[in-house]
Design an enzyme around this catalytic site. Structure first.
Site, PDB file in Angstrom:
ATOM      1  CB  THR A 156      31.197  41.850  43.007  1.00 66.36           C
ATOM      2  OG1 THR A 156      32.487  41.326  43.353  1.00 66.36           O
ATOM      3  CG2 THR A 156      31.088  43.289  43.491  1.00 66.36           C
ATOM      4  CE  LYS A 182      34.057  42.378  46.017  1.00 70.11           C
ATOM      5  NZ  LYS A 182      34.829  42.545  44.708  1.00 70.11           N
ATOM      6  CB  THR A 193      38.658  42.990  42.697  1.00 69.87           C
ATOM      7  OG1 THR A 193      39.144  43.438  41.476  1.00 69.87           O
ATOM      8  CG2 THR A 193      37.274  43.593  42.842  1.00 69.87           C
ATOM      9  CD  GLU A 280      35.941  36.225  39.125  1.00 67.02           C
ATOM     10  OE1 GLU A 280      35.310  37.259  39.387  1.00 67.02           O
ATOM     11  OE2 GLU A 280      36.771  36.140  38.201  1.00 67.02           O
ATOM     12  CG  ASN A 404      36.496  36.791  34.898  1.00 70.25           C
ATOM     13  OD1 ASN A 404      36.479  37.891  35.432  1.00 70.25           O
ATOM     14  ND2 ASN A 404      36.869  35.701  35.544  1.00 70.25           N
ATOM     15  CB  SER A 409      26.028  39.323  29.915  1.00 66.73           C
ATOM     16  OG  SER A 409      26.543  38.226  30.619  1.00 66.73           O
TER      17      SER A 409
END
EC number: 2.3.1.35
Length: 409
Positions: A156, A182, A193, A280, A404, A409
């Protein structure tokens, strides 16, 4: 960019006899990328799993748990990215069942023999028709050596695909273990996640496989944190096809079981560390070691107090040896009878604090040199017992906020 993750090559991921993987592009979130993975399993494959403890668990988690504890052997897994099918109520359950039923019809098994998994945006309806329509595409390219494409299909916000293989000898028989995972954000123990799929061709009984997945999880995916958020969808699935030809492993005292347990745990730990290294916006990989505690549980409390702290994570990003933040985290970890005068804090191999304050030998320039490295080790010695634990985390950068903020978007 990911912190010290070597590029993954397709040939590094070894096939597992009795298991095939196929992918499809269904444009669930955006066109032009793999977003469906199907894994098919030979008869007599044993499957075990652990799932998120988030009470708002996603519909596929509810369905997968139910199917996994049923009386029928699991024959397939179906995973989609781009939509979590979480916070979707009864319709989400219905969509997860419909996905399982469609795949079951295509491969000739019962609905309860399929495990569903989803990851992506929460509280949006699952585009179930897109998934069902593209299942034949995934089945058309099933292959045992499709692990690399599978690792890509479950990404993702991940920047790189994550996978690892190992081979061991069990009584003269070669046993193979391959896993993919992942995860990049919403990473927190119990679990995250995070989706992980590990397979082996070893022959092992179901009770021991259940023990294996729990043991490996507690020493890998439950030892990582990126941002302290626990997801609704995470799962780790362990599959054993039994086709290696080894004498079936039936007792936990068998040296063969101990070897298999160590190898599977190593694969799980490497995958978990890759998730943190690809956190991230991560620019640094941080290892937190807590030693000489009374219990592993209290060591874990201290480790996560440090690893979860935004102040410590931002200090690591800035290469700022503001190490009082670590002492503060140790202090609020919840160890009621902790004698702070016994605690020793190390940054790398440098003693930073002892006897309740700054170590006389510590120099700030030494601390800054260590903090500037892409890999940082924080070590805490509680000096009150023999227990220990290790946790992995990453720094907190400007890019974490940007990723994040832009996620939908």
């Amino acid at each position: 960019m990911p912190v010290n993750i070597p590029p993954l090559l397709p040939e590094q991921l070894l096939p597992i006899p009795g298991l095939s993987l196929g992918t499809a592009e269904a444009s669930i979130k955006r066109p032009g990328r793999k977003d469906i993975l199907v894994i098919t399993l030979a008869e007599n494959t044993r499957v075990a799993g652990v799932f998120t403890r988030n009470r708002f668990c996603a519909a596929p988690v509810t369905v997968a748990r139910s199917h996994l504890t049923g009386s029928l052997p699991i024959r397939a897994l179906v995973i989609n990215t781009g939509n979590a099918n979480a916070g979707t109520g009864q319709s989400g359950i219905d969509h997860a069942h419909a996905t399982c039923a469609s795949l079951a019809r295509l491969i000739g098994c019962q609905t309860q023999q399929v495990l569903p998994f989803s990851t992506g945006v929460i509280m949006e309806p699952l585009p179930v028709e897109k998934i069902i329509t593209h299942l034949p595409q995934a089945l058309a390219n099933l292959a045992p050596d499709n692990w690399f494409a599978a690792a890509q299909a479950i990404m993702t916000t991940d920047i790189v695909p994550k996978g690892v293989s190992r081979q061991i000898q069990i009584n003269g028989t070669t046993v193979t273990i391959t896993g993919i995972a992942k995860g990049s954000g919403m990473i927190h123990p119990n679990m995250a996640t995070m989706l992980g799929y590990i397979a082996t061709d070893a022959a092992v009984t179901q009770p021991l496989l259940d023990d294996l997945v729990r043991y490996a999880t507690d020493r890998s995916f439950n030892c990582v944190t990126v941002d302290g958020d626990t997801s609704t969808n995470d799962a780790l699935i362990l599959m054993a096809t039994g086709q290696a030809g080894n004498t079936p492993i039936t007792v936990s005292t068998d040296p063969a079981f101990i070897s298999l347990q160590a190898a599977i745990t190593e694969v799980a730990a490497l995958l978990a560390q890759m998730i943190v290294r690809d956190g991230e916006g991560a620019t640094k990989f941080i290892t937190v070691q807590v030693e000489s505690g009374k219990t592993r549980e209290e060591c874990t409390k201290v480790a996560y107090a440090i690893a979860h702290s935004p102040l410590i994570k931002t200090a690591c990003f800035a290469s700022d040896p503001n190490l009082g933040r670590i002492l503060a985290a140790i202090g609020y970890a919840g160890i009621e009878d902790l004698d702070v005068n016994l605690v020793q804090l190390y940054l790398g191999n440098i003693l930073v604090a002892e006897h309740g304050g700054r170590a006389a030998s510590y120099r700030e320039e030494d601390g800054q040199r260590i903090m500037q490295a892409p890999e940082i080790t924080i070590q805490v010695k509680l000096n009150r017992g023999n227990a220990s634990t290790t946790v992995w985390t990453c720094d907190l950068s400007y890019d974490y906020v940007k990723i994040n903020a832009d996620y939908r978007s």
